[in-house]
Write a protein that holds these residues in place. Structure first.
Motif, short mmCIF file in Angstrom:
data_model
loop_
_atom_site.label_atom_id
_atom_site.label_comp_id
_atom_site.label_asym_id
_atom_site.label_seq_id
_atom_site.Cartn_x
_atom_site.Cartn_y
_atom_site.Cartn_z
N GLU A 554 0.63 -1.02 0.41
CA GLU A 554 -0.41 0.48 -0.76
C GLU A 554 0.72 1.34 0.08
O GLU A 554 0.83 2.21 -0.88
CB GLU A 554 -0.83 0.15 0.99
N ARG A 555 1.71 1.01 0.66
CA ARG A 555 2.81 2.18 0.86
C ARG A 555 3.36 2.49 -0.99
O ARG A 555 3.87 3.75 -1.34
CB ARG A 555 4.11 2.44 1.53
N ILE A 556 3.91 1.51 -1.24
CA ILE A 556 4.80 1.87 -2.84
C ILE A 556 3.74 2.14 -3.96
O ILE A 556 3.81 3.01 -4.37
CB ILE A 556 4.79 0.04 -3.39
N LEU A 557 2.06 1.67 -3.77
CA LEU A 557 1.73 2.29 -4.01
C LEU A 557 0.38 3.78 -4.32
O LEU A 557 0.32 4.49 -4.83
CB LEU A 557 0.27 1.02 -4.41
N ALA A 558 1.09 3.69 -2.80
CA ALA A 558 0.36 5.53 -2.70
C ALA A 558 1.17 6.26 -3.16
O ALA A 558 0.89 7.14 -4.20
CB ALA A 558 0.58 5.84 -1.30
#
Length: 632
Positions: A554-558
């Motif tokens: 989720e951090r990557i996609l943010a």
């Protein structure tokens, strides 16, 4: 032999092109060898200059156009519609061969030399367009098969053209027969070209001016921008260095070291050419539906081993022995030489076909013909250097031809090590190929879900230490793997993971700097339109079940909202590289040739992805029964 391979010959998109290429290669060699044989049989006093000078001049005149015109040809092939350009080039061949027919009959040597130069010009303009057209007419899964057939057809055409010239010129009216054949082949080639489907211009707005030196330097510089492609071009050029050296030395090798009559030279040429054809077919069969770069190192190993063994295979014959064709074939002392030359050809086919396919597939369509033109220039340069190298070895250093072959084998090993060190993808693909053809039978489905370009994130369950290799084999694009630092630093695999540009990661409580650096490298890779693969569990499964997914995705996609593709690995639990029955790598291997499945789902938009949602997607893949396709 694969039905899929020869099935291409039934397709309108390939058959006319294949016939055009093969007929052109045959015609080049019928004409060139007819000229050399006419020179050999004419009385010396009837020649304008010495026969040795004419033979060397002929070789230079045929290769010179590749230096002068390849760059211009590459620009034209990118600018113009390709099928029409091919027809124009083949029409030029008809005109040249019509004049050549008169020159052959009248045995006008100077005119034949001029026309040989013009045939070189025609070949220089045909080269870039013929290879740039293939990726437009064939699907990506057919590209390697198409290149395999082209190499098979080309070398067999060279063989047939060479042998046909000898048969024709040996007849009482041989010059007339040769004249008829070269014109007929040119006409048939033009007719075949008329059936090639259209291939739209790749870069119609490109500016084309004739400036050989500047254009050549520019397109070579252009080829260098993609390091893997440029080193593949150097690998191809090295193969032509080897091939030119072998073919040039066959006459004296047969005469001096095999004590054989001239027709034995045709035997050596035949087995070498047939070997390359068989290697091309074998390459297609072993590769399946994708470009298998792992075969390139296997090819280079074979070239080194059998090239070196050729030095020891030369029989000790009596100086009074002169072997005719029948005696040569019956003498068991010659079998090792013939086997070595055949296998040099076979491994040459394994080596060269994936390299051509890689250059075509990894090059931007708008620049593809120019890159192939750069390849042709370097091929020609390496062939010239091969002649100089042979002269230095044989005349200056006074080495024997078998010693020259042994030196070539050693240099080939050095060239291979250099290229594979600079482009570790070749070595990695070799490991993948060996793994998937020894311990496992890997079946993949859904590869078409991975886009051909652009940043994308793969997310897979983590079962074993070879998951990355299995996934890399299932994806046609190079993958950047995010991997537990403890795995990426393992002694046996550390070198390969490092050169595969693996992104090491560890929990922040162990090393915050490594953790933050991993996310920065992931961001850079996705911004650079690369494929990144993560294992959201963060560790190998200890019990064969899917562990909870961490929030890192989720951090990557943010930061980079790219598509996410779920991937399920099946069949690896219980293998030597998994934790079943004890820690991985600590047990004796108990499974060989076992089934492993890689199932790939369609991309999920970034806005729909959460760690829990992605975990459920992969869990569904793992509990669903394998498809019939994968079990077949």
């Amino acid at each position: 032999m694969s039905n899929k391979l020869f099935g291409l010959l039934k397709q309108r998109s390939f058959l006319p092109y294949f016939c055009t290429q093969a007929l052109g290669a045959m015609n080049d060699n019928v004409y060139k060898n007819s000229l050399l044989l006419i020179v050999a049989f004419i009385a010396p006093q009837a020649l304008p200059v010495s026969s040795d000078l004419i033979i060397n001049l002929a070789a230079a005149l045929f290769i010179l156009p590749f230096f002068l015109f390849s760059a211009h040809a590459g620009l034209l092939a990118d600018k113009l519609e390709k099928s029409q350009l091919i027809r124009r080039v083949k029409l030029l061949e008809v005109v040249i061969m019509s004049i050549a027919a008169w020159a052959i009959v009248s045995q006008s040597i100077l005119v034949m030399l001029l026309l040989l130069f013009l045939m070189g010009v025609q070949s220089a303009y045909f080269g870039p367009v013929k290879y740039a057209l293939l990726p437009q007419h064939l699907k990506p899964a057919q590209l390697l098969q198409g290149n395999a057939l082209v190499e098979l057809g080309t070398f067999l055409a060279i063989l047939l053209g060479t042998l046909l010239a000898g048969v024709l010129i040996g007849q009482s009216n041989g010059a007339l027969y040769a004249a008829i054949v070269v014109v007929s082949l040119a006409i048939f080639g033009f007719i075949a070209a008329c059936f090639i489907p259209k291939a739209t211009a790749s870069n119609p707005n490109i500016q084309v001016k004739f400036n050989p030196y500047k254009q050549s330097c520019r397109i070579i510089k252009l080829a260098k921008q993609n390091r893997a492609v440029f080193l593949s071009i150097l690998g191809i050029s090295w193969f032509w260095f080897l091939g030119a050296t072998y073919l040039t030395q066959f006459p004296n090798f047969a005469k001096i070291y095999l004590a054989a009559e001239p027709e034995v030279v045709s035997v050596l040429l035949a087995i070498f050419s047939i070997g390359i054809g068989l290697g091309s077919i074998l390459c297609s069969k072993l590769s399946g539906s994708h470009i298998e770069l792992g075969l390139v190192p296997i090819g280079s190993i074979g070239l080194t081993l059998f090239g070196g063994h050729l030095f020891f295979a030369v029989p000790e014959l009596s100086v009074d022995t002169v072997q005719s064709f029948s005696v040569f074939m019956q003498n068991s002392q010659n079998w090792a030489v013939m086997i070595d030359l055949t296998l040099i050809g076979v491994f040459g086919g394994l080596y060269i076909v994936p390299l051509y396919a890689m250059v075509q597939s990894r090059t931007d369509e708008s620049k593809r013909a120019q890159i192939i033109a750069a390849n042709n220039i370097l091929n020609a340069l390496f062939m010239v250097v091969s002649a100089i190298f042979a002269i230095i070895c044989l005349s200056v250093l006074e080495l024997s031809i078998p010693q020259l072959f042994a030196i070539l084998a050693v240099i080939n090993a050095a060239v291979a090590i250099y290229i594979y060190y600079q482009v570790p993808e070749f070595t990695l693909r070799l490991m993948i190929w060996l793994l998937s053809h020894s311990l496992y039978r890997v079946k993949s489905s859904g590869q078409q879900a991975i886009p051909a370009s652009g940043g994308v994130l793969l997310a897979a369950n983590h079962v074993s230490y070879v998951d990355a290799l299995i996934l890399a084999g299932a994806c046609r694009r190079p993958i950047r793997f995010v991997m537990d630092k403890r795995i990426s630093d393992m002694p046996l695999l550390k070198y390969f993971f490092k050169h595969a540009r693996v992104i090491p990661i560890c929990p922040p409580r162990y090393n915050r700097a490594t953790y933050d650096t991993a996310f920065e490298l992931i961001h850079q890779a996705l911004q650079n339109d690369e494929v990144v693969c993560i294992f959201p569990e963060g560790r190998l499964t200890p019990d064969g079940k899917l562990s909870p997914f961490k929030k890192g995705i989720e951090r990557i996609l943010a930061s980079d909202p790219v598509p996410v593709i779920p991937v399920a690995l099946k069949g690896l639990w219980g293998s030597f590289f998994s934790h079943k029955g004890g820690h991985a790598l600590t047990k004796l291997p108990s499974r060989f040739w076992s089934k492993v499945e890689v199932e790939i789902l369609e991309p999920i938009p970034a806005v729909e992805v959460t760690a829990a949602h992605l975990q459920q997607k992969i869990q569904n893949l793992l509990v669903d029964p394998p498809s019939d396709k994968l079990n077949s």
